[in-house]
Design a protein around this motif. Structure first.
Motif, PDB file in Angstrom:
ATOM      1  N   ALA A  65       0.841  -1.196   0.000  1.00  0.00           N
ATOM      2  CA  ALA A  65       0.000   0.000   0.000  1.00  0.00           C
ATOM      3  C   ALA A  65       0.880   1.251   0.000  1.00  0.00           C
ATOM      4  O   ALA A  65       1.758   1.380   0.845  1.00  0.00           O
ATOM      5  N   PRO A  66       0.663   2.152  -0.956  1.00  0.00           N
ATOM      6  CA  PRO A  66       1.461   3.382  -0.986  1.00  0.00           C
ATOM      7  C   PRO A  66       1.113   4.292   0.190  1.00  0.00           C
ATOM      8  O   PRO A  66       0.014   4.227   0.739  1.00  0.00           O
ATOM      9  N   ASN A  67       2.078   5.125   0.546  1.00  0.00           N
ATOM     10  CA  ASN A  67       1.929   6.093   1.638  1.00  0.00           C
ATOM     11  C   ASN A  67       1.644   5.445   2.992  1.00  0.00           C
ATOM     12  O   ASN A  67       1.162   6.115   3.899  1.00  0.00           O
ATOM     13  N   GLN A  68       1.908   4.160   3.113  1.00  0.00           N
ATOM     14  CA  GLN A  68       1.731   3.441   4.371  1.00  0.00           C
ATOM     15  C   GLN A  68       3.064   2.821   4.772  1.00  0.00           C
ATOM     16  O   GLN A  68       3.744   2.234   3.920  1.00  0.00           O
ATOM     17  N   PRO A  69       3.452   2.921   6.033  1.00  0.00           N
ATOM     18  CA  PRO A  69       4.699   2.294   6.460  1.00  0.00           C
ATOM     19  C   PRO A  69       4.663   0.789   6.190  1.00  0.00           C
ATOM     20  O   PRO A  69       3.693   0.117   6.524  1.00  0.00           O
ATOM     21  N   ILE A  70       5.713   0.298   5.571  1.00  0.00           N
ATOM     22  CA  ILE A  70       5.823  -1.136   5.279  1.00  0.00           C
ATOM     23  C   ILE A  70       6.692  -1.744   6.375  1.00  0.00           C
ATOM     24  O   ILE A  70       7.875  -1.415   6.471  1.00  0.00           O
ATOM     25  N   PRO A  71       6.121  -2.603   7.207  1.00  0.00           N
ATOM     26  CA  PRO A  71       6.887  -3.172   8.320  1.00  0.00           C
ATOM     27  C   PRO A  71       8.138  -3.902   7.833  1.00  0.00           C
ATOM     28  O   PRO A  71       8.097  -4.646   6.858  1.00  0.00           O
ATOM     29  N   ARG A  72       9.235  -3.652   8.532  1.00  0.00           N
ATOM     30  CA  ARG A  72      10.506  -4.264   8.151  1.00  0.00           C
ATOM     31  C   ARG A  72      10.415  -5.782   8.181  1.00  0.00           C
ATOM     32  O   ARG A  72      10.945  -6.443   7.292  1.00  0.00           O
ATOM     33  N   ASP A  73       9.734  -6.345   9.184  1.00  0.00           N
ATOM     34  CA  ASP A  73       9.662  -7.810   9.252  1.00  0.00           C
ATOM     35  C   ASP A  73       8.918  -8.394   8.055  1.00  0.00           C
ATOM     36  O   ASP A  73       9.234  -9.487   7.598  1.00  0.00           O
ATOM     37  N   LEU A  74       7.969  -7.647   7.498  1.00  0.00           N
ATOM     38  CA  LEU A  74       7.274  -8.113   6.296  1.00  0.00           C
ATOM     39  C   LEU A  74       8.254  -8.171   5.122  1.00  0.00           C
ATOM     40  O   LEU A  74       8.324  -9.176   4.410  1.00  0.00           O
ATOM     41  N   LEU A  75       9.040  -7.106   4.934  1.00  0.00           N
ATOM     42  CA  LEU A  75      10.014  -7.090   3.840  1.00  0.00           C
ATOM     43  C   LEU A  75      11.101  -8.145   4.040  1.00  0.00           C
ATOM     44  O   LEU A  75      11.501  -8.821   3.094  1.00  0.00           O
ATOM     45  N   GLU A  76      11.573  -8.287   5.284  1.00  0.00           N
ATOM     46  CA  GLU A  76      12.609  -9.291   5.578  1.00  0.00           C
ATOM     47  C   GLU A  76      12.130 -10.689   5.206  1.00  0.00           C
ATOM     48  O   GLU A  76      12.829 -11.436   4.516  1.00  0.00           O
TER      49      GLU A  76
END
Length: 146
Positions: free
Chosen positions: A45-56
């Motif tokens: 989702a744009p303009n929403q913080p992307i949790p680091r654990d999700l990306l990891e």
């Protein structure tokens, strides 16, 4: 903004194509992890913080590698860093990330694109499961927008 000023020129003499502008930064990305995270961020989702654990989890990176990739992306202006090193992507940049993934996947019939989206979905389910197992379902809230 492609073709925005048909027959005209930019007052500064620069190209008015936003995709071309974003491509300059895209081409400067050095790490494969940064390219992968950028593509993944484009499907969040744009303009929403992307949790680091999700990306990891989605990219299969450890915390240090993820932080380095986010720092590289932020340094090139492709994402903004939020509190705690969390990535935030602008809607227009997210659209570019999706189109870059589609064009690079081209001959592979979108295989890379499907892997990215599948990786994000699997990671989101993992975060949700961990939140439910912990008895703190609110821990899933940062992932909900994505």
């Amino acid at each position: 903004m492609r073709g925005w000023r048909v027959g005209g020129t930019s007052p500064t003499g620069h190209d008015l194509d936003l995709a071309a502008t974003f491509a300059v930064s895209w081409e400067q990305l050095q790490g494969a992890a940064a390219r992968r995270l950028f593509t993944m961020a484009g499907y969040c989702a744009p303009n929403q913080p992307i949790p680091r654990d999700l990306l990891e989890k989605a990219a299969g990176l450890d915390a240090d590698a993820c932080d380095e990739a986010v720092a590289e992306l932020a340094g090139l202006g492709l994402v903004k860093r939020g509190p705690g090193g969390i990535a935030i992507i602008h809607p227009l940049v997210a659209e570019f990330a999706q189109s870059a993934a589609a064009s690079s996947a081209g001959a592979a019939e979108g295989k890379e694109q499907r892997q990215v989206v599948t990786g994000l979905a699997v990671a989101a389910v993992g975060v949700a499961d961990a939140a439910l197992d912990s008895g703190v379902p609110a821990a899933f809230m940062p992932v909900l927008a994505h």
